[in-house]
Enzyme design. Structure first.
Site, PDB file in Angstrom:
ATOM      1  N   GLY A  84      -5.928 -12.980   8.654  1.00  0.00           N
ATOM      2  CA  GLY A  84      -6.989 -13.742   8.748  1.00  0.00           C
ATOM      3  C   GLY A  84      -7.353 -14.521   7.490  1.00  0.00           C
ATOM      4  N   ARG A  85      -6.456 -14.264   6.423  1.00  0.00           N
ATOM      5  CA  ARG A  85      -6.328 -15.103   5.321  1.00  0.00           C
ATOM      6  C   ARG A  85      -5.171 -15.500   4.606  1.00  0.00           C
ATOM      7  NH1 ARG A  85      -8.364 -10.380   0.857  1.00  0.00           N
ATOM      8  NH2 ARG A  85      -7.480  -8.593   2.052  1.00  0.00           N
ATOM      9  N   LYS A 105      -1.482 -16.337   0.632  1.00  0.00           N
ATOM     10  CA  LYS A 105      -2.708 -15.247   1.056  1.00  0.00           C
ATOM     11  C   LYS A 105      -3.734 -15.911   0.332  1.00  0.00           C
ATOM     12  CE  LYS A 105      -3.619 -10.485   0.559  1.00  0.00           C
ATOM     13  NZ  LYS A 105      -3.272  -9.214   0.212  1.00  0.00           N
ATOM     14  N   ASP A 241      -1.946  -1.290  10.106  1.00  0.00           N
ATOM     15  CA  ASP A 241      -1.339  -2.962   9.759  1.00  0.00           C
ATOM     16  C   ASP A 241      -1.118  -2.833   8.395  1.00  0.00           C
ATOM     17  OD1 ASP A 241      -4.426  -2.056   9.333  1.00  0.00           O
ATOM     18  OD2 ASP A 241      -4.613  -3.943   8.566  1.00  0.00           O
ATOM     19  N   ASP A 251       0.278  -4.785   0.596  1.00  0.00           N
ATOM     20  CA  ASP A 251      -1.385  -5.099   0.564  1.00  0.00           C
ATOM     21  C   ASP A 251      -1.940  -4.112  -0.425  1.00  0.00           C
ATOM     22  OD1 ASP A 251      -3.694  -5.825   1.476  1.00  0.00           O
ATOM     23  OD2 ASP A 251      -3.057  -5.883   3.635  1.00  0.00           O
TER      24      ASP A 251
HETATM   25  P1  AMP Z   1      -6.578  -5.832   4.645  1.00  0.00           P
HETATM   26  O1  AMP Z   1      -7.726  -4.860   4.492  1.00  0.00           O
HETATM   27  O2  AMP Z   1      -6.416  -6.765   3.549  1.00  0.00           O
HETATM   28  O3  AMP Z   1      -5.480  -5.278   5.210  1.00  0.00           O
HETATM   29  O4  AMP Z   1      -7.032  -6.703   6.022  1.00  0.00           O
HETATM   30  C1  AMP Z   1      -7.426  -6.122   7.064  1.00  0.00           C
HETATM   31  C2  AMP Z   1      -7.895  -7.448   7.995  1.00  0.00           C
HETATM   32  O5  AMP Z   1      -8.838  -8.132   7.275  1.00  0.00           O
HETATM   33  C3  AMP Z   1      -6.852  -8.587   8.212  1.00  0.00           C
HETATM   34  O6  AMP Z   1      -6.682  -8.914   9.446  1.00  0.00           O
HETATM   35  C4  AMP Z   1      -7.070  -9.577   7.191  1.00  0.00           C
HETATM   36  O7  AMP Z   1      -6.422 -10.799   7.388  1.00  0.00           O
HETATM   37  C5  AMP Z   1      -8.719  -9.711   7.379  1.00  0.00           C
HETATM   38  N1  AMP Z   1      -9.132 -10.285   6.217  1.00  0.00           N
HETATM   39  C6  AMP Z   1      -9.228  -9.497   4.919  1.00  0.00           C
HETATM   40  N2  AMP Z   1      -9.938 -10.328   4.182  1.00  0.00           N
HETATM   41  C7  AMP Z   1     -10.319 -11.599   5.003  1.00  0.00           C
HETATM   42  C8  AMP Z   1     -11.078 -12.642   4.312  1.00  0.00           C
HETATM   43  N3  AMP Z   1     -11.548 -13.005   3.216  1.00  0.00           N
HETATM   44  N4  AMP Z   1     -11.118 -13.652   5.460  1.00  0.00           N
HETATM   45  C9  AMP Z   1     -10.455 -13.575   6.633  1.00  0.00           C
HETATM   46  N5  AMP Z   1      -9.835 -12.326   7.016  1.00  0.00           N
HETATM   47  C10 AMP Z   1      -9.688 -11.387   6.107  1.00  0.00           C
HETATM   48 MG    MG Z   2      -3.432  -5.769   5.528  1.00  0.00          MG
END
Ligand code: AMP
Ligand code: MG
Length: 465
Positions: A84-85, A105, A241, A251
């Site tokens: 998502g980012r 990222k 994930d 992560d």
């Molecule tokens: P994480 O907690 O970093 O493993 O992220 C979990 C999910 O949320 C993943 O699909 C990320 O890509 C999405 N995500 C986290 N932060 C953002 C953001 N600022 N914008 C878009 N997607 C995000």
């Molecule tokens: Mg992640």
């Protein structure tokens, strides 16, 4: 010198069910804050260019894409996550012949951004940079940090507008348990088979079929979680994930290294139940492998037989973690040949540390010196333990390689981020220098080894979002 990245992309050659092709979103004013020259050399990358690592310019040979995956978040299945980012620029084959992903990222929205802005602020970018490189210096499998580039654009977070940044992350791959889950849950068996073959070829070439892959990932994750336990590392968000097929740590969101030892320690502000508490990590690693097993079973016609075999593989994992734990904790008290009989000696020390809030890193680093007992309030209890320990003839040279003298302490990371936001990168540079030699740190960095005072304690860490 102009930038050259010797791309050699394999993921982008997979069917488009696995990703969405798209370019990073350009930023206003790219400015390099940190650059990892040694890693660049390993990857065969010459030169550096803020415009490329901010996503403003797509370098020659890149095949930018956002990867699709799903995952269990805090135990609940989310049927679609995905980058998502983040955007995978492509892969290079490094000087050792290992294929590595190069990913941006914080590089802007993708079709998988859901409610997010696709961006990252400077804090989590520098936190991941410092902690992932510290993990590497500790000898623990991890993704790496190649660059941190300021975007010149504000990012809106709960705290208000914050400076934006992009991290360039390098990984053996970004394949996760969640990458398998999404195709298994959708019943897309052809894609699941393609992915399994790809993962075997890329990470575990000796593995025999899907169950061979499962066994290899279980072994890698068992070693990984034991390594975390041995340095007091709390990942904080062990969702499926965030659990790699390669066995690398990935992560670095709300992660933290413990100061005072407690097996129930939690830092993440979103982990209200303590699911990912320090002492739970081995169990969660096994739980995550059970989810991988559940996905891989879909590949078999004879499901009953596959379930039986996969169950046996997953059930063998706690013993693997335990063996790796004993090897590592044995070394931490100077025993290169620790057996189950030594377990009480280790556990009794940990119990003393927990009861008295002794600093995890500094207690182990001080074992065998005059200052070890100073870590405890009830010094007599420690002295009694020490007599038993001395009887076992600990080897100081074994301990020196198992007990880091310095870890990235939370309060130092927070102070470093605060300085960076104010435009001062010196604390970042100083932390990076100190953490590069964790088993043999210079006396000039003694202040970075000190646990936080009551005023300095950072009780909670937050996600990068
Ligand atoms: P994480 O907690 O970093 O493993 O992220 C979990 C999910 O949320 C993943 O699909 C990320 O890509 C999405 N995500 C986290 N932060 C953002 C953001 N600022 N914008 C878009 N997607 C995000
Ligand atoms: Mg992640």
């Amino acid at each position: 010198m102009t930038l050259h990245i010797p791309f050699d992309n394999s993921y982008a050659a997979l069917p488009d069910a696995f990703y969405t092709r798209l370019n990073p979103t350009p930023v206003r004013a790219a400015d390099t804050l940190a650059w990892n020259d040694a890693l660049a050399g390993e990857l065969g990358i010459s030169g550096q260019d803020a415009a490329v690592f901010a996503g403003n310019v797509v370098p020659d040979g890149a095949a930018p894409l956002a990867q699709l995956y799903a995952g269990h978040q805090f135990g609940n299945y989310n049927p679609q996550l995905g980058d998502g980012r983040a955007i995978l620029l492509g892969e290079v084959v490094d000087v050792n012949g290992v294929r590595r992903d190069i990913q941006l990222k914080g590089s802007g929205p993708t079709p998988y951004s859901r409610m997010g802005d696709g961006r990252s602020w400077l804090g989590p970018v520098l936190r991941e940079y410092v902690v992932s490189e510290a993990m590497h210096a500790l000898g623990i499998p991890t993704t790496r940090a190649l660059a941190a580039v300021a975007t010149g654009e504000p990012v809106l977070r709960e705290q208000g507008p914050l400076p934006g940044a992009v991290l360039t992350r390098v990984a053996s791959s970004h394949l996760r348990v969640g990458t398998f889950q999404i195709f298994a849950h959708r019943g897309h068996i052809d894609e699941l088979r393609t992915l399994t073959d790809y993962a075997i070829a890329r990470h575990h070439p000796d593995a025999d079929g899907p169950l061979g892959l499962l066994a290899a990932v279980c072994a890698a994750q068992a070693e990984l979680v034991a390594a975390w336990m041995s340095v007091g590392f709390i990942h904080g968000v062990m969702n499926t994930d965030n659990c790699t097929i390669s066995g690398e740590t990935i992560d670095y969101g709300p992660c933290a290294f413990m100061d005072g030892y407690h097996e129930g320690r939690v830092y993440s502000s979103i982990d209200q139940q303590g699911r990912y508490a320090f002492g739970n990590q081995p169990r969660i690693a096994v739980w995550n492998m059970a989810q991988l097993a559940t996905s891989l079973i879909q590949l078999f016609d004879d499901k009953d037989a596959a379930i039986e075999q996969a169950t046996a593989i997953v059930h063998a994992m706690p013993e693997q973690v335990q063996a790796a734990w004993l090897r590592r904790y044995g070394a931490k008290i100077g025993l290169s040949d620790a057996t189950a009989e030594d377990q009480p000696l280790i556990e009794d020390l940990l119990a003393l540390m927990q009861a008295q809030g002794a600093d995890f890193t500094n207690t182990f680093a001080a074992l065998g010196t005059d200052t070890a007992r100073d870590q405890f309030t009830d010094r007599d209890a420690f002295d009694t333990w020490q007599v038993r320990w001395r009887d076992r003839n600990p080897d100081m040279s074994v301990m020196a390689q198992a007990n880091p003298q310095i870890i990235p302490r939370n309060h130092r990371i927070e102070a470093m981020i605060e300085a960076a936001v104010a435009g001062d990168m010196d604390p970042f540079q100083r932390l990076m220098t100190a953490l590069a030699q964790p088993y043999d740190v210079a006396a000039a960095f003694d202040d970075l080894r000190r646990p936080p005072t009551d005023d300095e304690i950072v009780p909670a860490t937050f996600c990068g979002t």
